[in-house]
Scaffold this active site. Structure first.
Site, short mmCIF file in Angstrom:
data_model
loop_
_atom_site.label_atom_id
_atom_site.label_comp_id
_atom_site.label_asym_id
_atom_site.label_seq_id
_atom_site.Cartn_x
_atom_site.Cartn_y
_atom_site.Cartn_z
CB ALA A 189 -1.63 7.65 -3.68
N GLY B 227 0.86 -1.22 0.06
CA GLY B 227 -0.02 0.08 0.25
C GLY B 227 0.95 1.27 -0.26
CG ASN B 228 0.12 4.67 -1.53
OD1 ASN B 228 -0.81 5.67 -1.00
ND2 ASN B 228 -0.51 3.93 -2.46
NE ARG B 229 4.06 7.97 5.03
CZ ARG B 229 5.14 8.63 5.46
NH1 ARG B 229 6.26 8.18 5.14
NH2 ARG B 229 5.08 9.92 5.88
#
Ligand code: C5P
Length: 415
Positions: free
Chosen positions: A290, A224-226
């Site tokens: 994102a 995943g990402n932030r």
């Protein structure tokens, strides 16, 4: 004692031009709301008042009418009042709804989405931001039920002012006093919304992607990402307030759906692509998500186990489809395509590169990896680039930046 130059002066009329709908709940603190009306008007706001049945046991509508200079609404079932300004119209008129005092019961009914009287119906029908100013006995305030209702309302973006600690009407003391009118005015002035939401986006179809994507590795792990989703959600909320028909395709985030927005939840880049393409045509696409650039080649049906004796694990990733570029390629399906670019360096060069390569109309670039902005933050600074122009947006709250970006997006729509 203080001279004219001794401290920075707050603007004399910090609520100039604001349209506030004051909903008065049935508590003893309702008498303070009379003073609140005066202070709000002194601060420049136009105020219309709606009262619950309970509120009318404490203060008369006539008092509020005299102080607000406007007819006061007390019921859904008043044909004459409905003809003058229907309750839906009133809910639309307001640029903020302020509930003072907000009793424990009123908070519970708002949290549960009731619409069984005028005030709860107005709160459900409005897309304006809502402020509650609770006032009640301190044990009622501290009760887990009240606190849970408040947490729900906060999660939906409701602003909470007070209550204050101090003597209560029943001779007891504790948290539960309605905030002083001046403090409420100051808090409202500190959280501004535009005096009149421009309505150029009225009826315009706006499709927004927001949040991260999660690419599953196995049944328990993902890449995943932030991204918090805050920027995309702020844009969705602001566009809905301007009357747009907003569809929000959202990756996994911890944010409540803004009022008036249709939300579609997705998890992976592939699901996001499918959901976005299925919602075309639209007038505007804003790719604020994102999106993962790579996804595991295979999703293991079983949990990946540690390999004895091996210190490394190699994951094979494959490129995902570029949703933004794919949307932009469908020229007939959209009037304006807006992308985001999060860069750690050479912001303009990379942003302009994406503008051209992905055939975008506008790109919003921000520098990430610096303190006080970007991912997870409530603040952001950005620069927008289009073919023959650019505009800087200095650091501000994402909610404010969303308004400024929508102003620019509206300009580019008409360009
Ligand atoms: O090329 P880059 O990923 O930096 O571009 C960012 C922009 O492209 C964002 O607007 C993002 O939503 C979009 N994007 C996309 N699909 C991808 C990757 C990025 O729509 N697979």
């Amino acid at each position: 004692m203080t001279g004219p130059h001794s401290h920075a002066q707050a603007p004399a009329r910090p609520l100039e031009g604001r349209k506030l709908l004051l909903c008065v709940g049935g508590g003893i603190a309702a008498y303070k709301s009379l003073e609140l009306v005066r202070r709000l008007r002194d601060a420049g706001a136009r105020v219309q008042v709606a009262m619950t049945e309970g509120a009318q046991q404490f203060v008369t509508p006539l008092s509020f009418q005299a102080l607000s200079g406007q007819p006061v609404r007390t019921t859904l079932w008043d044909g004459a009042a409905e003809q003058a300004m229907g309750h839906i119209e009133l809910a639309r008129w307001a640029d903020r709804v302020v509930i003072a005092p907000a009793t424990a019961d009123l908070l519970a009914r708002l949290a549960n989405g009731h619409a069984d009287d005028l005030v709860t119906t107005l709160c459900l029908a409005t897309t304006a931001p809502v402020t509650v100013c609770p006032a009640m006995n301190h044990r009622m305030w501290l009760h887990p039920a009240t606190q849970a209702n408040l947490a729900l309302l906060r999660g939906r973006g409701v602003q909470v002012i007070g209550p204050e600690d101090g003597p209560l009407a029943e001779g007891e003391s504790g948290p539960g006093r309605l905030s002083e009118p001046d403090a409420i005015v100051a808090a409202l002035a500190a959280d501004p919304v535009p005096a009149a939401a421009p309505d150029r986006l009225n009826g315009v179809r706006v499709l927004i992607s927001a949040g991260p994507t999660y690419e599953d590795l196995d049944p328990v792990r993902y890449v995943g990402n932030r991204s918090s989703g805050k920027m995309g959600y702020a844009l969705a909320a602001a566009a809905a307030r301007r009357g747009a028909q907003v569809v929000l395709v959202s990756g996994p985030v911890q944010i409540a759906t803004p009022p008036g927005v249709r939300r579609i939840d997705v998890r992976s880049a592939a699901q996001m692509r499918e959901a976005v393409l299925a919602e075309l045509p639209a007038d505007i696409y804003i790719g604020a998500a994102a999106v993962a650039d790579y996804t595991p080649q295979q999703v293991s049906p079983q949990k990946l186990k540690k390999t004895p004796g091996s210190h490394t694990l190699v994951l094979e990733l494959v490129r995902t489809a570029d949703i933004l570029a794919e949307v932009a390629a469908q020229e007939d399906a959209l009037k304006l395509v807006v992308g985001f670019a999060a860069e750690t360096h050479d912001v303009e060069k990379y942003a302009r590169g994406k503008l051209v390569d992905k055939h975008l109309d506008l790109i919003i670039a921000n520098q990430v990896g610096i303190a006080g902005g970007g991912f997870e933050s409530d603040q952001n600074a950005a620069t927008a680039y289009w073919a023959d122009g650019q505009r800087d947006f200095p650091g501000t709250a994402k909610t404010q930046l969303a308004e400024q970006l929508l102003d620019l997006i509206t300009e580019r729509l008409d360009a």
